[in-house]
Design a protein around this motif. Structure first.
Motif, mmCIF file in Angstrom:
data_model
loop_
_atom_site.group_PDB
_atom_site.id
_atom_site.type_symbol
_atom_site.label_atom_id
_atom_site.label_comp_id
_atom_site.label_asym_id
_atom_site.label_seq_id
_atom_site.Cartn_x
_atom_site.Cartn_y
_atom_site.Cartn_z
ATOM 1 N N CYS A 86 -26.437 19.121 54.287
ATOM 2 C CA CYS A 86 -26.167 17.951 54.049
ATOM 3 C C CYS A 86 -27.025 16.809 53.675
ATOM 4 O O CYS A 86 -27.261 16.172 52.683
ATOM 5 N N ALA A 87 -27.965 16.575 54.747
ATOM 6 C CA ALA A 87 -29.186 15.613 54.677
ATOM 7 C C ALA A 87 -30.049 15.972 53.460
ATOM 8 O O ALA A 87 -30.646 14.908 52.886
ATOM 9 N N SER A 88 -30.205 17.293 53.325
ATOM 10 C CA SER A 88 -31.197 17.473 52.246
ATOM 11 C C SER A 88 -30.632 17.497 50.662
ATOM 12 O O SER A 88 -31.142 16.995 49.798
ATOM 13 N N VAL A 89 -29.353 17.744 50.750
ATOM 14 C CA VAL A 89 -28.444 16.990 49.598
ATOM 15 C C VAL A 89 -28.766 15.653 49.199
ATOM 16 O O VAL A 89 -28.896 15.083 48.015
ATOM 17 N N SER A 90 -28.161 14.801 50.250
ATOM 18 C CA SER A 90 -28.327 13.346 50.182
ATOM 19 C C SER A 90 -29.671 12.856 49.740
ATOM 20 O O SER A 90 -29.992 11.928 49.023
ATOM 21 N N TYR A 91 -30.785 13.608 50.273
ATOM 22 C CA TYR A 91 -32.042 13.258 50.086
ATOM 23 C C TYR A 91 -32.324 13.345 48.782
ATOM 24 O O TYR A 91 -32.923 12.479 48.069
ATOM 25 N N ALA A 92 -31.909 14.451 47.979
ATOM 26 C CA ALA A 92 -32.373 14.937 46.626
ATOM 27 C C ALA A 92 -31.751 13.950 45.751
ATOM 28 O O ALA A 92 -32.165 13.597 44.922
ATOM 29 N N ILE A 93 -30.455 13.578 45.861
ATOM 30 C CA ILE A 93 -29.646 12.717 45.195
ATOM 31 C C ILE A 93 -29.976 11.230 45.253
ATOM 32 O O ILE A 93 -30.552 10.515 44.213
ATOM 33 N N THR A 94 -30.263 10.691 46.765
ATOM 34 C CA THR A 94 -30.799 9.413 46.572
ATOM 35 C C THR A 94 -32.223 9.187 46.309
ATOM 36 O O THR A 94 -32.500 8.130 45.765
ATOM 37 N N GLU A 95 -33.215 10.191 46.327
ATOM 38 C CA GLU A 95 -34.326 10.029 45.745
ATOM 39 C C GLU A 95 -34.429 9.878 44.413
ATOM 40 O O GLU A 95 -35.282 8.990 43.902
ATOM 41 N N VAL A 96 -33.673 10.426 43.476
ATOM 42 C CA VAL A 96 -33.618 10.130 42.266
ATOM 43 C C VAL A 96 -33.312 8.787 41.669
ATOM 44 O O VAL A 96 -33.639 8.311 41.127
ATOM 45 N N LEU A 97 -31.991 8.710 42.488
ATOM 46 C CA LEU A 97 -31.512 7.197 42.325
ATOM 47 C C LEU A 97 -32.337 6.052 42.469
ATOM 48 O O LEU A 97 -32.433 5.037 41.615
ATOM 49 N N VAL A 98 -33.131 6.125 43.530
ATOM 50 C CA VAL A 98 -34.147 5.048 43.766
ATOM 51 C C VAL A 98 -35.448 4.934 43.089
ATOM 52 O O VAL A 98 -35.869 4.019 42.734
ATOM 53 N N LYS A 99 -35.781 6.385 42.554
ATOM 54 C CA LYS A 99 -37.061 6.465 41.599
ATOM 55 C C LYS A 99 -36.589 5.740 40.433
ATOM 56 O O LYS A 99 -37.327 5.233 39.795
ATOM 57 N N LYS A 100 -35.630 5.877 39.912
ATOM 58 C CA LYS A 100 -35.146 5.470 38.604
ATOM 59 C C LYS A 100 -34.868 4.050 38.636
ATOM 60 O O LYS A 100 -35.073 3.264 37.789
ATOM 61 N N LEU A 101 -34.278 3.694 39.646
ATOM 62 C CA LEU A 101 -34.239 2.040 40.100
ATOM 63 C C LEU A 101 -35.738 1.279 39.951
ATOM 64 O O LEU A 101 -35.736 0.419 39.536
ATOM 65 N N ASP A 102 -36.374 2.144 40.929
ATOM 66 C CA ASP A 102 -37.884 1.482 40.725
ATOM 67 C C ASP A 102 -38.489 1.197 39.388
ATOM 68 O O ASP A 102 -38.946 0.330 39.185
ATOM 69 N N ASN A 103 -38.104 2.383 38.502
ATOM 70 C CA ASN A 103 -38.724 2.421 37.123
ATOM 71 C C ASN A 103 -37.913 1.199 36.390
ATOM 72 O O ASN A 103 -38.602 0.494 35.487
#
Length: 333
Positions: A236-253
């Motif tokens: 669950c933690a690994s899934v959450s990490y993968a999804i939230t990493e994409v969201l935050v990286k796109k937000l940073d862009n």
């Protein structure tokens, strides 16, 4: 102004009352009937709305200590959402509007998620909104009230949809997103490196491949049941990490490309604890003001419809009896 907000886009029947003094009530009637099916059944959702909408509205008025005759406008979700569910709320609001001679406002559900941030605070324009829910994942540049530019969105599954579908694969109760978030708190986000899709594209998202990756990962385990018994929190933690990493990286862009000084999170997935934590760190790193709604205003609710309706009424953005629902943003009329 005193605004009655009505929300029925999916499986939550909700009503709220907003006045110039703030949010006076926010009532949500949840539908437990869908849990046994592992997802929302549209026909059952619309039937449940029929049964609960009147008493939900009554309760919201009573909690606000407001009579229906004191309401200056009725704000109702126009879409996007399940057509049957939307029709229940819209028809009810029209009937109330006609019978009590109260003006009507049709609210875009996605706009309302963004403006939920204005219930307790007042983000400074322009800002970038990361809107993440079960049906949508979007980056929106908001230059002023109802002045939106869509920067990018998901090409397949939304982030919330991915959480729920993966939750089903893991054998978790519906909805899976909040359960995965809770289990993640005790897991190792680096336990397994699940894919982060489309990082080379500035603002577009894709999450459909992630659930396939989780499915194959579990199939590779010799004893799936024992593996999950031992490592469910880590997965669950690994899934959450993968999804939230994409969201935050796109937000940073998006922040860097628009040069905004303010950012808002919106939608049901904005309640995710890992996303909130990462968004706060990002905002601190790039020196942006970050706005996140209270948890009660993240998932579908009528308070966000009421505040958005108040903002629209202030700008004379009223509707008439020709107001029609729209199931998706692409077929909005």
């Amino acid at each position: 102004m005193t605004i009655l907000g009505i929300e029925s886009s999916c499986d939550e029947t909700a009503a709220a009352v907003y006045t110039g003094g703030g949010m006076r009530s926010n009532v949500i009637a949840s539908q437990s009937v869908h849990e046994q099916y592992g997802g929302v059944v549209p026909e059952l959702a619309s039937r449940a709305h029929h049964k609960t909408i009147w008493r939900t509205v009554q309760q919201s008025l009573e909690e606000a200590n407001v009579e229906i005759e004191e309401v200056d406008a009725i704000a109702v979700t126009q879409g996007p959402g399940l057509m049957g569910s939307l029709l229940v709320g819209l028809c009810f609001a029209k009937g109330l509007s006609l019978s009590k001679d109260i003006p009507l406002v049709g609210v875009n559900h996605m706009d309302a998620h963004i403006y939920a941030n204005f219930i307790d605070e007042e983000p400074e324009y322009p800002f970038v909104a990361l809107t993440v829910s079960g049906g949508h994942t979007q980056l929106v540049h908001v230059s002023g009230p109802f002045e939106h530019e869509l920067l990018g969105e998901t090409r397949d599954d939304a982030a919330g949809e991915a959480f729920d579908k993966i939750g089903k694969i893991l054998g978790l109760p519906y909805p899976g997103g909040p359960v995965i978030d809770e289990r993640s708190k005790n897991g190792d986000p680096r336990f397994h490196d699940f894919p982060q899709a489309m990082l080379d594209n500035n603002f577009e998202f894709s999450f459909s491949g992630l659930k396939t990756s989780v499915k194959y990962f579990l199939e590779d385990q010799e004893n799936r049941e024992q593996f999950l018994a031992d490592h469910l929190d880590d997965v669950c933690a690994s899934v959450s990490y993968a999804i939230t990493e994409v969201l935050v990286k796109k937000l940073d862009n998006a922040i860097k490309n628009t040069s905004v000084d303010s950012v808002v999170l919106a939608g049901g997935v904005s309640a995710n604890s890992m996303l909130r934590r990462k968004a706060k760190k990002l905002a601190n790193d790039v020196e942006c003001d970050l706005y996140i709604p209270k948890l009660a205003y993240c998932t579908d609710n009528a308070a966000m419809i009421a505040i958005t309706g108040a903002m629209m009424a202030e700008r004379n953005m009223y509707a008439d009896m020709e107001l029609k629902p729209f199931a998706s943003l692409s077929n909005r009329k």
